[in-house]
Design an enzyme around this catalytic site. Sequence first.
Site, mmCIF file in Angstrom:
data_model
loop_
_atom_site.group_PDB
_atom_site.id
_atom_site.type_symbol
_atom_site.label_atom_id
_atom_site.label_comp_id
_atom_site.label_asym_id
_atom_site.label_seq_id
_atom_site.Cartn_x
_atom_site.Cartn_y
_atom_site.Cartn_z
ATOM 1 N N LYS A 74 -27.416 -55.466 112.359
ATOM 2 C CA LYS A 74 -27.915 -54.702 111.191
ATOM 3 C C LYS A 74 -28.058 -53.204 111.469
ATOM 4 C CE LYS A 74 -27.348 -58.095 109.481
ATOM 5 N NZ LYS A 74 -26.111 -58.077 108.739
ATOM 6 N N HIS A 142 -22.656 -58.211 120.019
ATOM 7 C CA HIS A 142 -24.073 -57.919 119.793
ATOM 8 C C HIS A 142 -24.853 -58.076 121.108
ATOM 9 C CE1 HIS A 142 -24.019 -57.286 115.563
ATOM 10 N NE2 HIS A 142 -23.875 -58.532 115.185
HETATM 11 P P1 PAP Z 1 -24.056 -57.168 111.467
HETATM 12 O O1 PAP Z 1 -24.711 -56.432 112.588
HETATM 13 O O2 PAP Z 1 -24.789 -58.395 111.072
HETATM 14 O O3 PAP Z 1 -22.621 -57.430 111.698
HETATM 15 P P2 PAP Z 1 -24.277 -54.729 109.920
HETATM 16 O O4 PAP Z 1 -23.016 -54.245 109.338
HETATM 17 O O5 PAP Z 1 -24.822 -53.993 111.070
HETATM 18 O O6 PAP Z 1 -24.138 -56.279 110.171
HETATM 19 O O7 PAP Z 1 -25.439 -54.747 108.841
HETATM 20 C C1 PAP Z 1 -25.310 -54.424 107.526
HETATM 21 C C2 PAP Z 1 -26.052 -53.133 107.280
HETATM 22 O O8 PAP Z 1 -25.099 -52.068 107.345
HETATM 23 C C3 PAP Z 1 -26.618 -53.132 105.893
HETATM 24 O O9 PAP Z 1 -27.736 -52.254 105.891
HETATM 25 P P3 PAP Z 1 -28.894 -52.354 104.803
HETATM 26 O O10 PAP Z 1 -29.406 -53.756 104.813
HETATM 27 O O11 PAP Z 1 -29.933 -51.372 105.252
HETATM 28 O O12 PAP Z 1 -28.301 -51.969 103.503
HETATM 29 C C4 PAP Z 1 -25.423 -52.570 105.126
HETATM 30 O O13 PAP Z 1 -25.742 -52.110 103.836
HETATM 31 C C5 PAP Z 1 -24.981 -51.474 106.059
HETATM 32 N N1 PAP Z 1 -23.583 -51.091 105.840
HETATM 33 C C6 PAP Z 1 -22.533 -51.903 105.581
HETATM 34 N N2 PAP Z 1 -21.422 -51.180 105.414
HETATM 35 C C7 PAP Z 1 -21.766 -49.890 105.567
HETATM 36 C C8 PAP Z 1 -21.031 -48.661 105.493
HETATM 37 N N3 PAP Z 1 -19.738 -48.647 105.219
HETATM 38 N N4 PAP Z 1 -21.707 -47.519 105.717
HETATM 39 C C9 PAP Z 1 -23.024 -47.515 105.994
HETATM 40 N N5 PAP Z 1 -23.768 -48.645 106.063
HETATM 41 C C10 PAP Z 1 -23.153 -49.822 105.852
#
Ligand code: PAP
Length: 332
Positions: A74, A142
């Site tokens: 996240k 991770h």
């Molecule tokens: P993971 O570690 O489980 O693979 P990850 O992509 O780190 O997932 O987590 C998603 C977070 O990145 C979300 O944050 P939020 O809950 O605070 O909204 C998601 O919205 C954000 N995220 C996904 N894509 C992007 C992007 N292109 N730019 C910036 N933030 C992003």
Amino acid sequence: MAQAQLDAESNVLVPAGEEEDDSLASFPTREGWWTTFVLYHGCWLTPQAATSVSLVRAQFAPRPDDVLLATYPKCGTTWLKALSFAVTNRSSHPVVGACAGDHPLLTSHPQDLVPSIETPFRHLHPLSALDAIPSPRLLSTHLPHQLLPPRIVELGCRIVYLCREPKDVVVSTWHFMNKVGNGFFLDLDEAFELFVDGCSLYGPVWDHCLGYWKKSIQEPDTVLFLKYDDMMADPAGHVKKLAEFLRVPFTDDEVRAGVVDEVVRLCSFERLSSLPVNSSGVVDRIGGRPMENSSYFRKAKVGDWKNNLTEEMAQKLDAVIAEKLKGSGLTF
Ligand code: PAP
């Protein structure tokens, strides 16, 4: 605390109660999340993940030119995968010009363009899938630094590490867990207390950050340490930095042609989250845990914790983080 055991022959972690043999390494366990967590060599994992990690540590064959994208969950994994893929593959997949409409990021989820070494769980899905990828490979993990397969460190594989303000991490984690939990629901208070106690998936979060932070200071050419909030404030500057670290720096002509800005735009939350491949469909990328593609895209707002945590919670987590990071030079 209940214990889990590692089976000697298969090197597989067996949750307590499922196996008689308790003669081997055992790990503390804790309840609270959707399943039992085990403290596997200082890192909280599900038994399934620990089984996969033990296998990956023993059997994964890194190559010297592998690049690993390492994140605490996240912290912007999806974004970093998209950016790194776009940057490293821009000669074969241009982001500007006539072919830009065929870019893989328009039809593939960023999570699928950069495979993880430990998921899908490698006792269920063979590691040989990674062997089939041609060099140079872009991979993700991770895992905390201390749990990386030792050969990755010995070979000096380059690592890009992305972290994020812990208050935003706990809020993002809580939303995600409840969204993909398949009926499991945890109050924010409960999730927060586990997180502050260090018990979160791949946590404690402070140990995760510190492991890569220390390595990035010792070996800046091997570990690039990035922060989500800084990247949000200056995405173009960070994309250039990323390209240099990945040994594919942008030329002046590319900068003039708007390639950097186009990478930023293509990988932006607004662009990616609006694509059908990312906004619809369900895929099991872990092993027995199908998740909506859209669950990786929520708000992407710096400081969203203010809409979820009380001032008291914020102060509590800030104090724990300050104490744990004291003297390291790392701050949030
Ligand atoms: P993971 O570690 O489980 O693979 P990850 O992509 O780190 O997932 O987590 C998603 C977070 O990145 C979300 O944050 P939020 O809950 O605070 O909204 C998601 O919205 C954000 N995220 C996904 N894509 C992007 C992007 N292109 N730019 C910036 N933030 C992003």
